[in-house]
Design a protein around this motif. Structure first.
Motif, PDB file in Angstrom:
ATOM      1  N   GLN A 192       1.626 -26.795 -92.599  1.00 22.74           N
ATOM      2  CA  GLN A 192       2.112 -27.904 -91.787  1.00 22.74           C
ATOM      3  C   GLN A 192       1.240 -28.060 -90.545  1.00 22.74           C
ATOM      4  N   PRO A 193       1.145 -29.301 -90.000  1.00 23.53           N
ATOM      5  CA  PRO A 193       0.341 -29.499 -88.791  1.00 23.53           C
ATOM      6  C   PRO A 193       0.944 -28.741 -87.616  1.00 23.53           C
ATOM      7  N   THR A 194       0.074 -28.122 -86.831  1.00 22.64           N
ATOM      8  CA  THR A 194       0.573 -27.360 -85.679  1.00 22.64           C
ATOM      9  C   THR A 194       1.119 -28.289 -84.599  1.00 22.64           C
ATOM     10  N   GLY A 218      -5.202 -32.877-103.006  1.00 24.42           N
ATOM     11  CA  GLY A 218      -4.188 -33.923-102.917  1.00 24.42           C
ATOM     12  C   GLY A 218      -4.814 -35.165-102.329  1.00 24.42           C
ATOM     13  N   GLN A 219      -4.038 -35.939-101.585  1.00 29.69           N
ATOM     14  CA  GLN A 219      -4.581 -37.111-100.909  1.00 29.69           C
ATOM     15  C   GLN A 219      -5.431 -36.667 -99.710  1.00 29.69           C
ATOM     16  N   PRO A 220      -6.201 -37.556 -99.128  1.00 30.65           N
ATOM     17  CA  PRO A 220      -6.908 -37.225 -97.901  1.00 30.65           C
ATOM     18  C   PRO A 220      -5.924 -36.715 -96.844  1.00 30.65           C
ATOM     19  N   ILE A 221      -6.380 -35.757 -96.044  1.00 26.91           N
ATOM     20  CA  ILE A 221      -5.506 -35.096 -95.084  1.00 26.91           C
ATOM     21  C   ILE A 221      -5.699 -35.706 -93.702  1.00 26.91           C
ATOM     22  N   ILE A 222      -4.593 -35.969 -93.030  1.00 26.50           N
ATOM     23  CA  ILE A 222      -4.669 -36.443 -91.653  1.00 26.50           C
ATOM     24  C   ILE A 222      -5.318 -35.350 -90.811  1.00 26.50           C
ATOM     25  N   ALA A 223      -6.261 -35.703 -90.001  1.00 25.65           N
ATOM     26  CA  ALA A 223      -7.007 -34.736 -89.194  1.00 25.65           C
ATOM     27  C   ALA A 223      -6.064 -33.937 -88.297  1.00 25.65           C
ATOM     28  N   GLY A 224      -6.402 -32.672 -88.106  1.00 21.93           N
ATOM     29  CA  GLY A 224      -5.613 -31.800 -87.234  1.00 21.93           C
ATOM     30  C   GLY A 224      -5.652 -30.365 -87.734  1.00 21.93           C
ATOM     31  N   ALA A 225      -4.986 -29.486 -87.018  1.00 26.87           N
ATOM     32  CA  ALA A 225      -4.892 -28.063 -87.397  1.00 26.87           C
ATOM     33  C   ALA A 225      -3.612 -27.840 -88.194  1.00 26.87           C
ATOM     34  N   TYR A 226      -3.726 -27.068 -89.273  1.00 30.18           N
ATOM     35  CA  TYR A 226      -2.591 -26.792 -90.146  1.00 30.18           C
ATOM     36  C   TYR A 226      -2.428 -25.278 -90.299  1.00 30.18           C
ATOM     37  N   SER A 227      -1.205 -24.841 -90.434  1.00 31.11           N
ATOM     38  CA  SER A 227      -0.964 -23.396 -90.595  1.00 31.11           C
ATOM     39  C   SER A 227       0.291 -23.167 -91.431  1.00 31.11           C
ATOM     40  N   GLY A 228       0.403 -21.971 -91.908  1.00 33.71           N
ATOM     41  CA  GLY A 228       1.567 -21.580 -92.695  1.00 33.71           C
ATOM     42  C   GLY A 228       1.561 -20.070 -92.883  1.00 33.71           C
ATOM     43  N   THR A 229       2.555 -19.584 -93.601  1.00 31.31           N
ATOM     44  CA  THR A 229       2.689 -18.140 -93.821  1.00 31.31           C
ATOM     45  C   THR A 229       2.913 -17.852 -95.295  1.00 31.31           C
ATOM     46  N   LEU A 230       2.168 -16.895 -95.805  1.00 33.66           N
ATOM     47  CA  LEU A 230       2.390 -16.361 -97.152  1.00 33.66           C
ATOM     48  C   LEU A 230       2.968 -14.968 -96.998  1.00 33.66           C
ATOM     49  N   ASP A 273      -1.968 -37.288 -96.601  1.00 25.78           N
ATOM     50  CA  ASP A 273      -1.009 -36.168 -96.548  1.00 25.78           C
ATOM     51  C   ASP A 273      -0.999 -35.578 -95.138  1.00 25.78           C
ATOM     52  N   ASN A 274       0.205 -35.286 -94.632  1.00 26.51           N
ATOM     53  CA  ASN A 274       0.308 -34.529 -93.368  1.00 26.51           C
ATOM     54  C   ASN A 274       0.765 -33.092 -93.645  1.00 26.51           C
ATOM     55  N   PHE A 275       0.313 -32.557 -94.762  1.00 22.56           N
ATOM     56  CA  PHE A 275       0.559 -31.162 -95.184  1.00 22.56           C
ATOM     57  C   PHE A 275      -0.568 -30.774 -96.134  1.00 22.56           C
ATOM     58  N   ILE A 276      -0.713 -29.483 -96.382  1.00 23.45           N
ATOM     59  CA  ILE A 276      -1.725 -29.004 -97.331  1.00 23.45           C
ATOM     60  C   ILE A 276      -1.074 -27.972 -98.247  1.00 23.45           C
ATOM     61  N   ASN A 277      -1.052 -28.258 -99.518  1.00 21.33           N
ATOM     62  CA  ASN A 277      -0.529 -27.285-100.474  1.00 21.33           C
ATOM     63  C   ASN A 277      -1.572 -26.205-100.761  1.00 21.33           C
ATOM     64  N   PHE A 278      -1.082 -25.014-101.131  1.00 19.61           N
ATOM     65  CA  PHE A 278      -1.995 -23.928-101.496  1.00 19.61           C
ATOM     66  C   PHE A 278      -1.451 -23.177-102.702  1.00 19.61           C
ATOM     67  N   ARG A 279      -2.323 -22.399-103.284  1.00 15.26           N
ATOM     68  CA  ARG A 279      -1.977 -21.563-104.434  1.00 15.26           C
ATOM     69  C   ARG A 279      -2.305 -20.124-104.083  1.00 15.26           C
ATOM     70  N   ALA A 280      -1.402 -19.194-104.404  1.00 15.18           N
ATOM     71  CA  ALA A 280      -1.625 -17.760-104.189  1.00 15.18           C
ATOM     72  C   ALA A 280      -1.347 -17.033-105.496  1.00 15.18           C
ATOM     73  N   ALA A 281      -2.270 -16.184-105.928  1.00 17.20           N
ATOM     74  CA  ALA A 281      -2.114 -15.394-107.156  1.00 17.20           C
ATOM     75  C   ALA A 281      -2.242 -13.921-106.791  1.00 17.20           C
ATOM     76  N   GLY A 282      -1.190 -13.157-107.068  1.00 14.61           N
ATOM     77  CA  GLY A 282      -1.202 -11.743-106.716  1.00 14.61           C
ATOM     78  C   GLY A 282      -1.003 -10.842-107.912  1.00 14.61           C
ATOM     79  N   ASN A 286      -8.674 -17.977 -92.980  1.00 14.00           N
ATOM     80  CA  ASN A 286      -9.061 -19.298 -92.480  1.00 14.00           C
ATOM     81  C   ASN A 286      -9.751 -20.047 -93.612  1.00 14.00           C
ATOM     82  N   LEU A 287      -9.118 -21.134 -94.045  1.00 16.69           N
ATOM     83  CA  LEU A 287      -9.655 -21.918 -95.161  1.00 16.69           C
ATOM     84  C   LEU A 287     -10.203 -23.266 -94.701  1.00 16.69           C
ATOM     85  N   SER A 288     -10.640 -23.309 -93.469  1.00 13.29           N
ATOM     86  CA  SER A 288     -11.222 -24.569 -92.955  1.00 13.29           C
ATOM     87  C   SER A 288     -12.426 -25.009 -93.783  1.00 13.29           C
TER      88      SER A 288
END
Length: 328
Positions: free
Chosen positions: A243-245, A308-320, A255-264, A204-206
């Motif tokens: 992406q918004p749920t 990024g740009q300001p994010i439209i309010a809401g819940a966002y989720s995705g899968t890595l 933005d209606n999305f949130i980019n992320f970075r993963a380093a493994g 959870n990165l809220s």
């Protein structure tokens, strides 16, 4: 003349015949060297495990038998056994080894000994006995078993030190011996990895959202312990922007999305996925190891949001998705 009143007595005589029972111990039908050499031996089944999966959860078993044909007009008590010095049964692939066992059909003690010793070896526990009738045939059944959970390097293994032997059995135990059919246990270990569950089922990165924008300095770490592979593998990371749920239309300046970075990292393998600039799937350039198997390996993944740009309010989720496979 007067009548002869004398009486003649008939006395029956019973003759009892004594039956004498003789008891003794049964003797072995000795199989001396000259008769043992006359036996024709044929191996049925092959001592080969074509695909050994150490993660299958069950032993790999191959059933076999040796058929003996006796041309002589006398019964022959014989046995099969296996000579190997040392008796520890291993197949080899370079420096890597794979343990195995030769047992009676259905399981039991090892049939492997250091060799034949008259009147002594192989003992009853290390052989499969078979009585071959005169001018007839009989067979002795056994099995090759490779225990499960041996995480060794993928490839072909064999044991060229083992020898199948035929043993003649007499009243005093083993009385003669000769080589049996050619016997080379072999197995092929498949290429496979096992990836346990991650240390966290989700992240959870809220807390990384500050004033409506992602804070790249906040990250979460996920790890995988006891990773096992029979061969080297690359590390693959797969994912797309959060992406918004609930479907949210795009708006100018937001933005209606949130980019992320993963380093493994996994041993020498290192992979970085950034959903804003890279493809949805990225493989490491290097493999986790140069060669051989990996046991108790560790994978660490650090995840953070990308500004990024300001994010439209809401819940966002995705899968890595974190993947390992020697076929990569």
């Amino acid at each position: 003349m007067g009548q002869d009143r004398s009486k003649r007595a008939r006395i029956p005589i019973a003759l009892a015949a004594a039956v004498v029972a003789l008891f003794g111990t049964a003797a072995h039908a000795n199989c001396p060297q000259n008769r043992l050499n006359g036996l024709t031996a044929t191996l049925s089944g092959s001592p080969v495990v074509g695909s050994y999966d150490p993660f299958a959860g069950a032993d790999a078993v191959v059933d076999m038998s040796v058929a003996l044909t006796n041309p002589a007009n006398q019964v022959c008590d014989a046995a099969i056994s296996f000579a190997r010095a040392p008796t520890a049964a291993v197949m080899s692939n370079g420096a890597a080894t794979l343990s195995y066992a030769l047992e009676p059909a259905g399981g039991g003690g090892s049939l492997i000994t250091t060799g034949y010793v008259q009147s002594s070896t192989p003992g009853a526990a290390n052989r499969v006995n078979v009585t071959v009738p005169a001018e007839g045939s009989a067979s002795a059944a056994f099995r090759l078993r490779i225990p499960a959970s041996q995480v060794v390097a993928a490839g072909s293994y064999q044991d060229i030190q083992i020898q199948l032997i035929l043993v003649g059995i007499g009243n005093n135990g083993p009385e003669s011996s000769r080589s049996g059919p050619s016997f080379v246990p072999q197995a092929t270990v498949i290429q496979k990895c096992i990836l346990p569950s991650p240390s966290l089922p989700s992240v959870n990165l809220s807390s990384a959202i500050a004033n409506g924008r992602p804070n790249e300095g906040v990250s979460q770490s996920v790890s995988f312990s006891n990773v096992q592979c029979t061969a080297p593998t690359k590390l693959r990371l797969t994912g797309a922007a959060l992406q918004p749920t609930i479907a949210t239309p795009a708006r100018p300046g937001f933005d209606n999305f949130i980019n992320f970075r993963a380093a493994g990292t996994f041993g020498a393998a290192s992979s970085v996925l950034t959903t804003a600039t890279t493809a949805n799937s990225v493989d490491s350039v290097q493999k986790n190891a140069a060669s051989g198997a990996t046991t108790n390996g560790q994978i660490a993944v650090d995840i953070n949001l990308v500004n990024g740009q300001p994010i439209i309010a809401g819940a966002y989720s995705g899968t890595l998705t974190v993947s390992i496979d020697p076929s990569f």
